[in-house]
Enzyme design. Structure first.
Site, short mmCIF file in Angstrom:
data_model
loop_
_atom_site.label_atom_id
_atom_site.label_comp_id
_atom_site.label_asym_id
_atom_site.label_seq_id
_atom_site.Cartn_x
_atom_site.Cartn_y
_atom_site.Cartn_z
CE1 TYR A 8 3.15 -2.37 13.44
CE2 TYR A 8 1.39 -0.59 14.76
CZ TYR A 8 2.48 -1.07 13.70
OH TYR A 8 2.55 -0.13 12.57
NE ARG A 57 -7.66 4.28 15.87
CZ ARG A 57 -8.01 3.92 17.24
NH1 ARG A 57 -8.23 5.18 18.04
NH2 ARG A 57 -8.02 2.78 17.60
CG PHE A 115 -1.71 1.07 1.67
CD1 PHE A 115 -2.34 1.95 0.39
CD2 PHE A 115 -1.63 1.66 2.87
CE1 PHE A 115 -3.00 3.03 1.03
CE2 PHE A 115 -2.36 2.89 3.15
CZ PHE A 115 -2.90 3.55 2.27
CB ILE A 116 2.54 3.06 2.64
CG1 ILE A 116 1.31 3.45 3.48
CG2 ILE A 116 3.51 4.25 2.69
CD1 ILE A 116 1.62 3.47 5.04
CB VAL A 173 -11.40 1.74 9.09
CG1 VAL A 173 -10.90 3.00 9.27
CG2 VAL A 173 -12.85 1.75 9.64
CG ASN A 184 -5.43 4.92 11.93
OD1 ASN A 184 -4.67 5.45 12.87
ND2 ASN A 184 -6.16 4.13 11.85
CD GLN A 225 1.80 -8.09 12.29
OE1 GLN A 225 0.79 -7.97 11.67
NE2 GLN A 225 1.90 -7.40 13.51
CD GLN A 247 7.47 3.19 3.86
OE1 GLN A 247 6.36 3.03 4.37
NE2 GLN A 247 8.20 4.07 3.88
CB ALA A 248 8.97 -4.78 4.53
#
Length: 317
Positions: free
Chosen positions: A144, A216, A12-13, A187, A173, A77, A74-75
């Site tokens: 996380y 958020r 995504f990013i 979301v 977010n 979890q 950017q990788a």
């Protein structure tokens, strides 16, 4: 122009960072295990290395083959619920995977690493009337958050002892085109796809089922990509908040989306989710000062919905 190596660059990013870097004339390579990314997210101008961040040998071979000047990391979890279910895997990716990258960067003479981190998770619960910011309270309360904060500190160690320049970007977010509709971080993607299915939008409560949901700070991915390119150029502070300073509850998010795209659906309340921070808003001044302007939420939501709509139409055609 520089040679830029992007981990998670098919996701995504990362793919937005790659797209902007190519547009600015840089030579770009991406490293991705395709767990959530897609090759179609980047152009043919981008070199692709397909492997996992936890495979130190494969990662070092890719860095050695491309010989980047700069790395955009950017990788990750990035799922809070998954970090509770499998904290070992969370640490393997976010801590040990990052160490693999730092070691490769040190060995191959990389000038700078820009690391994607999390302001929302590291700052934790942000009281009403305040914002999370660099230098303020840190309240990591999830595996996380702890793993990302540890990765930040490892980067600081490598900067101090090995001269590897580094910038940490603490995201709020992030939303926008190509986001994976899984987990709380997705979301907006979930709401877009729900509208396209003609289903009711589900809003998890903040305190009780049926309230307006958690608050958020939603920042558009195009602005995040711009911040990344500035950081790669060494133009941002070593630890930098990437947020807007504006909090939006989940019900307002859904209402703003529907109003902007002219599609309506019922909104149904659901129970609060375990581990959810009730309110997360970052200091918006740094990003605004760096970019000059940030994308308004309504405009960003309309762009995002339009992309999901086009993607669905392409699949159905």
């Amino acid at each position: 122009m520089a040679k830029i190596f992007i981990t998670g660059g098919l996701g995504f990013i990362g793919s937005h960072v790659a797209e902007l870097a190519v547009a600015e004339g840089h030579e770009v390579a991406v490293f991705d295990n395709l767990s959530t990314g897609h090759r179609s997210n980047v152009s043919a101008a981008v070199t692709v290395f397909e492997a996992d961040l936890r495979d130190a040998g494969a990662l070092d071979s890719a860095v050695g083959a491309f010989r980047p000047d700069l790395i955009s990391h950017q990788a990750a979890q990035a799922s809070v619920p998954k970090s509770f279910l499998n904290p070992e895997q969370d640490a393997e990716v976010n801590v040990l995977g990052t160490l693999n990258l730092l070691e490769s960067a040190r060995r191959h003479g990389v000038e700078r690493i820009v690391m994607a981190s999390t302001g929302g998770a590291i700052y934790g619960e942000v009281p009403e009337g305040t914002v999370g910011r660099v230098g303020g309270p840190e309240r990591p309360s999830t595996p996380y958050a702890v793993s990302k904060l540890a990765a930040e500190q490892y980067l600081a160690v490598y900067a101090h002892h090995h001269g590897l320049q580094g910038t940490v970007l603490r995201y709020s977010n992030v939303y926008g085109e190509r986001q994976n509709a899984s987990g709380e971080a997705g979301v907006v993607a979930i709401f877009c796809q729900t509208l396209l299915r003609g289903a009711a939008i589900r809003v998890n409560g903040r305190l009780t089922s049926g309230d307006r949901g958690c608050v958020r700070d939603y920042v558009y991915v195009g602005d995040v990509a711009r911040a990344n390119l500035l950081a790669l150029g060494g133009h941002l502070a070593p630890v930098f908040d990437v947020g807007t300073g504006t909090g939006t509850d989940a019900r307002t998010l859904a209402e703003t989306l529907m109003s902007g795209v002219g599609v309506t659906a019922p909104i149904v309340g659901a129970e609060p989710r375990k581990g959810d921070v009730q309110r997360s808003v970052l200091d918006g001044a740094p990003l605004l000062d760096a970019l000059g302007e940030v994308t308004p939420l309504g405009r960003g939501l309309a762009r995002t919905f339009g992309w999901y709509q086009q993607t669905q139409e392409a699949v159905l055609s």
